[in-house]
Design a protein around this motif. Sequence first.
Motif, mmCIF file in Angstrom:
data_model
loop_
_atom_site.group_PDB
_atom_site.id
_atom_site.type_symbol
_atom_site.label_atom_id
_atom_site.label_comp_id
_atom_site.label_asym_id
_atom_site.label_seq_id
_atom_site.Cartn_x
_atom_site.Cartn_y
_atom_site.Cartn_z
ATOM 1 N N MET A 1 -1.985 4.113 -12.856
ATOM 2 C CA MET A 1 -2.746 3.020 -12.249
ATOM 3 C C MET A 1 -2.714 3.108 -10.731
ATOM 4 O O MET A 1 -3.693 2.851 -10.046
ATOM 5 N N MET A 2 -1.533 3.443 -10.205
ATOM 6 C CA MET A 2 -1.403 3.534 -8.758
ATOM 7 C C MET A 2 -2.277 4.666 -8.220
ATOM 8 O O MET A 2 -2.933 4.524 -7.195
ATOM 9 N N SER B 1 -5.727 3.495 -8.129
ATOM 10 C CA SER B 1 -5.936 2.574 -7.015
ATOM 11 C C SER B 1 -6.085 3.337 -5.703
ATOM 12 O O SER B 1 -6.921 2.990 -4.870
ATOM 13 N N ASP C 1 1.270 2.612 -18.049
ATOM 14 C CA ASP C 1 1.289 3.775 -17.173
ATOM 15 C C ASP C 1 1.110 3.359 -15.719
ATOM 16 O O ASP C 1 0.058 3.566 -15.119
ATOM 17 N N ALA C 2 2.144 2.789 -15.141
ATOM 18 C CA ALA C 2 2.057 2.259 -13.776
ATOM 19 C C ALA C 2 1.635 3.341 -12.786
ATOM 20 O O ALA C 2 0.780 3.115 -11.931
ATOM 21 N N TRP D 1 3.898 1.519 -1.224
ATOM 22 C CA TRP D 1 4.496 1.697 -2.542
ATOM 23 C C TRP D 1 3.464 2.253 -3.532
ATOM 24 O O TRP D 1 3.776 3.072 -4.392
ATOM 25 N N MET D 2 2.213 1.779 -3.390
ATOM 26 C CA MET D 2 1.142 2.291 -4.253
ATOM 27 C C MET D 2 1.047 3.812 -4.139
ATOM 28 O O MET D 2 1.021 4.525 -5.144
ATOM 29 N N LEU E 1 0.835 -1.200 0.000
ATOM 30 C CA LEU E 1 0.000 0.000 0.000
ATOM 31 C C LEU E 1 0.872 1.253 0.000
ATOM 32 O O LEU E 1 0.563 2.237 -0.673
#
Lengths: 276, 455, 303
Positions: free
Chosen positions: A243-244, A247, A239-240, A30-31, A28
């Motif tokens: 996305m994060m 989230s 596109d990480a 790192w997100m 979480l």
Amino acid sequence: MPRLAVRPATLVLHAALVAVAGLTVAPLAWMVSASLMPTGSATTYPPALLPHPVTLVHYRELFTRLDVARELANSTLIAGLITASSLLINSMAGYAFAKLRFPGRDRLFGFILLGLFIPPQVAMLPLFVMMREAHLVNSYAAVILPSMASVFGIFLVRQYVLGIPDELLDAARVDGAGELRIYWSIIVPLCAPVLVTLAVFVFMSAWNDFMWPLIVLTDGAKYTLPVGLANLAREHVQDAELMMAASVVTLLPVLALFVALQRYYVRGITAGAVKG
Amino acid sequence: MTRREGVRGLAVGLAAALSACGHGARRPAGAATPITLRFWAFGREGEVVQQLIPEFERTHPAIRVRLQQIPFTAAHEKLLTAVVGEAAPDVAQLGNTWIPELVALRALLPLDSLVRRSPVVVPEDYFPGIWDTNRLGDTTYGVPWYVDTRVLFYRSDMLADAGYRSPPATWSTWRAAMARIRARSGGRTYGVLLPVNEWAQPIALGLAAGAPLLRDGDRYGDFTEPRFRAAFTFYIDLYRDSLSAPVSNTQVANRYQAFAAGEFAMFISGPWDVGECLRRLPDSLRGRWMTAPMPAADAVPDVPATLPLRGATDTTVPGASLAGGSSLVIFRDSPHPAAAWAFLEYLSAPAQQAAFYRVSEDLPARRSAWEDPSIARNPYVRAFGRQLQSVRPTPPVPEWEQIATLVATHGEAAARGAVTPDAALSALDADVDRALEKRRWLLARQGAGATGTGR
Amino acid sequence: MTTAGRGGPGAQAARRAALLLLAPGLLLITVTFLLPAAASLLLSLSDFDLYAVAVPADARVVWLRNYVTLVESPLFWAAFRNTLYFVLVGGPLSVLVSLGAALMLSADGVRLRTLFRTVYFAPVVTTLVAVAVVWKYIYAPQIGLLDTGLRWLGVAPVDWLGSAAWAMPSLIVMNVWKNFGYNMIIFVAGLQAVPTELYDAARVDGAGAWQRFWHVTLPSLAPTFLFVSITTMIGALQLFAEPYVMTQGGPLHATLSLVLYMFDQGFAFWHIGYAAGIAVVLFLLTLAGAAVQLRARRAPAAI
């Protein structure tokens, strides 16, 4: 319980507790961190752990170009309506099962409990066909209707109401109150704690629900956050960071709600388990 | 049925109680408010087509277009679910292999009378192989929007280092080039990147070899037939000999970085990747990569040589590839067919086709749009133009998407070495036969001829 | 029991009230859940499909043919195996981790107990789709957080979600991370319910910490274990969002679950009859799993 009062043992125990906490939080954390990174830095080698520099560009993109605000509103509306209606409907039924006498009551309750052994997915294909016949595919109603009443909710309220002394209700009856009145002016206020528990449970499961909304909502303007996120995740694999951020937006409301009301949530889990 | 009505009564009642529910968008608009067209487009197209909409809304003030973007991998299930759920949009982009399926569902509006009267949509101006994928029997159900065929993307510098001045024109030179590249790199570089779980690659190779794919009026699978077998064996051997990396398309985190780093020398892809490569490849790679038509199949033993000859030079017709692409369709349930057709005509006009190319890099289905300088002068696009002279459609059956999935499944199993190619093909034929059982039953019941279409 | 309903005019009123109070809930559950679930059974005997959606007359009653096809389909068996793998490996693992966490939290002298509990529990309330997206990047080959960490420890990177052998274990690990907090809470409550006298008695008998755990704690937790294992199994059988988001059932169908298979067959291809057959299998598996566990516990406790 094993007594671990000796100091070295306590130290080891706390080290283990902290280690598990670290593992639990890491994904979480790192997100959140990656959601603040400039595009590309989360997927280069070695991956950055902390954003440098911190940027809000992904959140901006979510709320401008990708219209996540709309999904946030949909999720809130759907989860809110489900919560409100299920509080009413489940508490009515829970009260009736706990305190009103009618023929076949306990057999009926036992039958309903069997529903806990039927995976909801078993009902989904025919349910979709029914929604089609009712012209409800792609409507909020199609998402809300199947969640308005639940076996678990009825069970939870019933267990709680069983603990309310009959004398209280009898006294009201002597005063000439009808059953509906008793439900509304005595049971509901007394049930406040369990209703909060139920509300937290229902809201969270409605918020996190995925498969049925994925099936029955076809129009992007009606997507809930999880459905929209799954959509986005397939579309923007590269596109990480975006996305994060998506989230984070999806998780933040439930996490906040949990932190605020965790006492009630935890109570619901144990009520379901220990008394069941 | 009482149950159904009970459901409906209850459901409708509750729906009314829950305000703001139901299909607001489907209600016919009043005279004062403009019509809202719901338009679904997939993947990147769904992102960029938005840029063409304001101009349409300006010239058609009574129509508003609401665009919905759907990921390609979820497009098929979303479309079918919406159609079955009677919540289909007015206009949608549709992979042309899906048209038979939606025709079987009776979901699409026949367009022939509209096309006949249209000054804009002129069938003769389209690539014929592509236009035909939109017709079932004598009826036209879609207007080609853009074309999608597969060509070879290659690192010209890596090929040159291996001693190849021009891209491989036949399978045998292609294979030899890959082996040389792999050997020279000491086994660090793959010849080609072919994601193991895509149906398009084995099917494109099969079409290049002249394989019919299905037999007996598209009633049975025909994948054990020699031409497909030859193509499939060629394809699987690339993995067996480590000329292609055994990775799936969800595994390749950054294809462009890997291509630039020389982890593989070639890949097979569609027109969209021209733009992606131009954007994502580092500047240092400029002039070191190119596109080429698919290499032609070598003659297959025991099969009459109806195939392009060996050693085809740069000017001959290349190996056949997929007649892919997306079409624009109107759904039969659309309350606004006239407005939908106006939108379709707008997107089909040569000027808009060229404009769409500029935002999407999707190649126009209309040949006149190819005269636009942005296309005519793009060297990377030339290979596609040549490839489009030689494209073949997949069989027009409603079950195609299923068959394609089966091809991907069995192809992956063989590519990863879990089964032998022959075993994979036998299993594929058996599964395809099963998938076509209902079709055979329906055709038998109709007593229709062997050339039965999707119904 | 309440006096309302013990004969007299009150009984009538109570029945009427009960009807009124129960009607909405029971009607909704019946119409949106019980009836459709039963309808799945009937649908599974037909070949209702795409053609039949357009022309209902094109549906045939095929009796058990869908089930025959299922049994003959390697894909079904792959989904079946994968689901059992997830249930039988992931389930016990998750329960053990929960128990371990609960024991640590319940140990004497733990500081910041509530904080730890909150942290451990946080993943439970998170949205599955969102954490699946996050973990997909954690598992990314080479550049993912996990591979980076492993490389730092000198372990060669693994393509977690891309390898048929590792993909399912990867989903299981993520699932344990997400869910262990739930059962942990139940175990904590179960541990609190163990009478202290039992421990005292054991201590008087000279039992060490390990013996007390083995002979007092575990037997006292038996009912909790039963509840936890049944609910965990039911949840695990419904595996869907993780493979849908992270692997789409791949690689090589190594993460295709029964529910994902049902979803694909039902909502991507509209083989409704066939997909209903898968749903029925899912239901039967759930029942069988619950029955086996209930029976096992009814037998004299082994622990």
